[in-house]
Design an enzyme around this catalytic site. Structure first.
Site, PDB file in Angstrom:
ATOM      1  N   ARG A  20      17.309   8.389   5.269  1.00 44.10           N
ATOM      2  CA  ARG A  20      16.396   7.787   6.244  1.00 44.10           C
ATOM      3  C   ARG A  20      17.100   6.684   6.991  1.00 44.10           C
ATOM      4  NH1 ARG A  20      10.672   7.380   3.146  1.00 44.10           N
ATOM      5  NH2 ARG A  20      10.728   9.538   2.427  1.00 44.10           N
ATOM      6  N   SER A 111       8.582  10.431   5.996  1.00 46.66           N
ATOM      7  CA  SER A 111       7.355  10.286   5.226  1.00 46.66           C
ATOM      8  C   SER A 111       6.347   9.346   5.868  1.00 46.66           C
ATOM      9  CB  SER A 111       7.720   9.842   3.804  1.00 46.66           C
ATOM     10  OG  SER A 111       6.577   9.798   3.005  1.00 46.66           O
ATOM     11  N   HIS A 112       6.064   8.246   5.188  1.00 39.66           N
ATOM     12  CA  HIS A 112       5.012   7.309   5.608  1.00 39.66           C
ATOM     13  C   HIS A 112       5.561   6.218   6.519  1.00 39.66           C
ATOM     14  CE1 HIS A 112       7.155   6.274   2.038  1.00 39.66           C
ATOM     15  NE2 HIS A 112       6.963   4.996   2.346  1.00 39.66           N
ATOM     16  N   LYS A 124      15.950  15.721   4.606  1.00 44.28           N
ATOM     17  CA  LYS A 124      16.306  15.978   3.211  1.00 44.28           C
ATOM     18  C   LYS A 124      16.414  17.468   2.962  1.00 44.28           C
ATOM     19  CE  LYS A 124      11.702  15.854   1.150  1.00 44.28           C
ATOM     20  NZ  LYS A 124      10.955  15.420  -0.024  1.00 44.28           N
ATOM     21  N   ASP A 275      -0.348  11.013   4.560  1.00 44.69           N
ATOM     22  CA  ASP A 275       0.712  10.274   5.262  1.00 44.69           C
ATOM     23  C   ASP A 275       1.426  11.123   6.319  1.00 44.69           C
ATOM     24  OD1 ASP A 275       2.121  11.947   3.527  1.00 44.69           O
ATOM     25  OD2 ASP A 275       3.781  10.527   3.355  1.00 44.69           O
ATOM     26  N   ASP A 277       4.067  13.027   6.492  1.00 48.80           N
ATOM     27  CA  ASP A 277       4.479  14.409   6.219  1.00 48.80           C
ATOM     28  C   ASP A 277       3.540  15.134   5.261  1.00 48.80           C
ATOM     29  OD1 ASP A 277       5.281  12.713   4.157  1.00 48.80           O
ATOM     30  OD2 ASP A 277       6.926  14.020   3.558  1.00 48.80           O
ATOM     31  N   ASP A 279       2.447  14.532   2.126  1.00 51.13           N
ATOM     32  CA  ASP A 279       2.576  14.649   0.669  1.00 51.13           C
ATOM     33  C   ASP A 279       1.849  13.530  -0.085  1.00 51.13           C
ATOM     34  OD1 ASP A 279       4.361  12.683   1.377  1.00 51.13           O
ATOM     35  OD2 ASP A 279       6.100  13.561   0.365  1.00 51.13           O
ATOM     36  N   ARG A 280       1.426  12.488   0.620  1.00 53.94           N
ATOM     37  CA  ARG A 280       0.696  11.408  -0.065  1.00 53.94           C
ATOM     38  C   ARG A 280      -0.803  11.538   0.151  1.00 53.94           C
ATOM     39  NH1 ARG A 280       3.858   5.661   0.204  1.00 53.94           N
ATOM     40  NH2 ARG A 280       5.841   6.486  -0.535  1.00 53.94           N
ATOM     41  N   SER A 363       2.503   5.391  -6.011  1.00 54.26           N
ATOM     42  CA  SER A 363       2.673   5.253  -4.573  1.00 54.26           C
ATOM     43  C   SER A 363       1.904   6.339  -3.807  1.00 54.26           C
ATOM     44  CB  SER A 363       4.156   5.308  -4.238  1.00 54.26           C
ATOM     45  OG  SER A 363       4.732   6.481  -4.797  1.00 54.26           O
ATOM     46  N   LYS A 374       5.024  16.341  -4.038  1.00 50.33           N
ATOM     47  CA  LYS A 374       3.664  15.854  -4.149  1.00 50.33           C
ATOM     48  C   LYS A 374       2.881  16.430  -2.977  1.00 50.33           C
ATOM     49  CE  LYS A 374       5.098  11.382  -2.245  1.00 50.33           C
ATOM     50  NZ  LYS A 374       6.461  11.026  -2.640  1.00 50.33           N
ATOM     51  N   ARG A 494       9.551  -4.434  -4.791  1.00 52.50           N
ATOM     52  CA  ARG A 494       8.268  -3.937  -5.293  1.00 52.50           C
ATOM     53  C   ARG A 494       8.025  -4.535  -6.672  1.00 52.50           C
ATOM     54  NH1 ARG A 494       7.379  -0.466  -1.329  1.00 52.50           N
ATOM     55  NH2 ARG A 494       8.784   1.267  -0.853  1.00 52.50           N
TER      56      ARG A 494
HETATM   57  C1  G1P Z   1       8.679   5.169  -2.387  1.00 56.36           C
HETATM   58  C2  G1P Z   1       7.724   5.210  -3.556  1.00 56.36           C
HETATM   59  C3  G1P Z   1       8.096   6.350  -4.471  1.00 56.36           C
HETATM   60  C4  G1P Z   1       8.096   7.661  -3.690  1.00 56.36           C
HETATM   61  C5  G1P Z   1       8.982   7.529  -2.467  1.00 56.36           C
HETATM   62  C6  G1P Z   1       8.900   8.753  -1.567  1.00 56.36           C
HETATM   63  O1  G1P Z   1       9.993   4.977  -2.841  1.00 56.36           O
HETATM   64  O2  G1P Z   1       7.717   3.991  -4.245  1.00 56.36           O
HETATM   65  O3  G1P Z   1       7.190   6.408  -5.545  1.00 56.36           O
HETATM   66  O4  G1P Z   1       8.538   8.718  -4.477  1.00 56.36           O
HETATM   67  O5  G1P Z   1       8.597   6.394  -1.688  1.00 56.36           O
HETATM   68  O6  G1P Z   1       7.607   8.963  -1.081  1.00 56.36           O
HETATM   69  P1  G1P Z   1      10.713   3.535  -2.865  1.00 56.36           P
HETATM   70  O7  G1P Z   1      10.629   2.988  -1.458  1.00 56.36           O
HETATM   71  O8  G1P Z   1       9.930   2.684  -3.803  1.00 56.36           O
HETATM   72  O9  G1P Z   1      12.114   3.797  -3.329  1.00 56.36           O
HETATM   73 ZN    ZN Z   2       5.411  11.449   2.519  1.00 53.41          ZN
END
Ligand code: G1P
Ligand code: ZN
Length: 539
Positions: A20, A111-112, A124, A275, A277, A279-280, A363, A374, A494
């Site tokens: 990313r 993703s988000h 990916k 989110d 893509d 998956d959340r 998450s 997910k 975090r």
């Molecule tokens: C974050 C979330 C993690 C999730 C990932 C991808 O990763 O905390 O649980 O699998 O996004 O969606 P992190 O930014 O904490 O490495």
């Molecule tokens: Zn996502």
């Protein structure tokens, strides 16, 4: 086919979920191409192979898909199956990889993270099992990317990805498929659509916030089309390249419009969001928010009510920072509970080996062995199936769950955009202090153990170390701290906070966790190192 001389990039190291970067980093000459060639090299080439390709539709998705198709053709791939318009949600891509028995797939998504020319992009690779490439493969990609001298690409005009059907490019077949159809068919095999349809017909109301991201068409077709939810159930249902300026992260902070409605006077029975893509998921009842850790536990306890899980669960798995609520359900069901590092890739082996059926992360990630990612909409449908069978409100289901198992009060505090060096110093100092912590007291709590989480995969024996600092207290409370592996700028700290209660289930989590929160600040000296006193996002 032409071979282009390139300069290797030394920053193409995949993180928690693929590579990313800022979109304009990917748009630099040769940058995307370099990483795609590195993927191909890392998996032993793509000659004669079939791949799935699609992304969440964010800015640059359309250009990237064309480039990847031309590169796959130049490297001799037999076929690429692409979602219409170059779009596929992450779980739908995982499903296609599996259903069509392909050699893997490339998913374009951050993703988000927000999308747009000045925001984030990502890429990916998922393996033939449909799941994210394991660390051994992502490390090989990084190595390849940093020594690459050239890549291959076919010179050709753009392919029309708007029409379904098969075309070809430089001898490689390109099949454009409907993004939703196969995924929706899979959902019908898992859940009792008749029962859910009857619930909607009986007046059950719902709001699904697609956050202008990829799930819009999936949610509209399944919820409004197949299940008969009222028109308008899905909001922000049209995917946009910049997600309409929304931050497509389904949590109470970013999905505040949905939260306001669910906590308001005319709230629907059920609310959910997904989110960028797809998956959340975030799940909300009328007047009550369901934490992802609790959601996982409730799904595990009730999964047998859905036809796809009627046989029961082989086991459950959660990421280490996720609360232990699901572990209590596993004990009750007499099934195994696994604790893995953060990131969905660690669930793959457990799912493939049939050791776990449900998996989840704090998450906002929940999923099962139906795919190897997910799956946001899957979790929402599982909840709908449970609500249709139990005929109770979300609030009643949660209350009954806590009454039986107790409540793991839980919260995550994120400190975003922290200076990377300062964050590393803080974690380093915390790690050094761990050995001396057991037996000491802080904020009236006695520390029973402190370590840096390491995981040995029970299936292939691979070891992943330094996966997050854990501080455990005698009363079962816990603090976990780690740095995000998905950000594109600076560092995100975090802090995961948890406390178990056997009674008193109606407290505000922040208040219930107050002493654990203070202990976390003192132990890590968060303000001293980062200059921050308050988190940016609380979930
Ligand atoms: C974050 C979330 C993690 C999730 C990932 C991808 O990763 O905390 O649980 O699998 O996004 O969606 P992190 O930014 O904490 O490495
Ligand atoms: Zn996502």
């Amino acid at each position: 086919m032409t071979t282009i001389q390139t300069v290797a990039f030394d920053d193409q190291k995949p993180g928690t979920s693929g590579l990313r970067k800022k979109t304009n980093v990917f748009m630099q000459p040769h940058y995307l191409e370099n990483f795609v060639q590195a993927i191909f090299n890392a998996i032993g080439g793509v000659r004669g192979k079939t791949l799935v390709l699609g992304g969440d539709g964010r800015f640059y998705n359309d250009r990237a898909v064309q480039i990847i198709l031309r590169m796959a053709a130049a490297s001799g791939a037999a076929k690429v199956i692409v979602g219409q318009g170059g779009v596929l949600s992450t779980p739908a891509a995982s499903n296609l990889i599996r259903q069509r028995k392909t050699d893997g797939g490339i998913i374009l998504s951050a993703s988000h993270n927000p999308g747009g020319e000045d925001e984030d992009f990502g890429i990916k690779f998922n393996m033939a099992n449909g799941g994210p490439a394991p660390e051994s493969v992502t490390e090989a990609m990084f190595r390849e990317a940093s020594v690459l001298v050239s890549y291959n690409i076919t010179e050709t005009a753009d392919i029309d990805l708007g029409a379904l059907g098969e075309t070809e490019i430089g001898g490689m077949a390109v099949e454009v498929v409907d993004c939703v159809a196969d995924y929706a068919a899979l959902m019908e095999t898992l859940f009792d659509f008749d029962a859910i349809r009857a619930m909607f017909a009986g007046g059950f109301t719902m709001r699904f916030d697609a956050m202008c991201a990829v799930t819009g068409p999936y949610a509209t077709e399944i919820l409004e089309g197949r299940l008969g939810a009222a028109a308008g159930t899905v909001t922000h249902g049209t995917p946009l390249p910049d997600f309409g300026g929304m931050h497509p992260d389904p949590n109470p902070t970013w999905a505040h419009e949905l939260m306001d409605e669910m906590m308001g006077p005319n709230a629907p029975d059920f609310g959910a969001a997904s989110d960028g893509d797809g998956d959340r998921n975030m799940v909300v009842g009328r007047g009550i928010y369901v934490s992802p850790s609790d959601s996982l536990a409730v799904l595990a306890a009730n999964a047998h009510l859905a036809k796809g899980y009627a046989k029961g669960l082989a086991g459950v798995a959660r990421s280490m920072p996720t609360s232990a609520a699901v572990d209590r359900v596993a004990v009750d069901l007499g099934i195994a509970a696994y604790e893995t590092p953060t990131g969905w890739k660690f669930f793959g082996n457990l799912l493939d080996a049939g050791r776990a059926t449900l998996c989840g992360e704090e998450s906002f990630g929940t999923g099962s062995d139906h795919v190897r990612e997910k799956d946001g909409l899957w979790a929402v449908l599982m909840w709908l199936n449970i609500l249709a069978v139990r005929k109770q409100s979300v609030a009643d289901i949660l209350a009954a769950h806590w009454a039986k198992y107790g409540r793991n009060y839980y919260s995550r505090h994120d400190f975003e955009g922290v200076d990377k060096d300062k964050a590393d110093l803080m974690m380093g100092s915390l790690r050094k202090s761990l050995a001396g912590l057991p037996g000491t007291q802080i904020e009236g709590l006695t520390i029973s153990a402190a370590d840096d989480f390491a995981y040995t995969d029970p299936v292939d024996g691979s070891v992943s170390s330094k996966q997050g600092v854990r501080i455990l207290f005698e009363d079962g409370s816990r603090i976990v701290m780690r740095l995000s592996g998905t950000g594109t700028q600076g560092a995100t700290l975090r802090v995961y906070l948890e406390q178990y209660a056997e009674a008193g289930f109606d407290r505000d989590p922040q208040e219930a966790l107050a002493s654990v929160i203070r202990a976390a600040h003192e132990l890590a000296q968060i303000t001293h190192f980062t200059g921050r006193t308050e988190p940016d996002v609380i979930t």
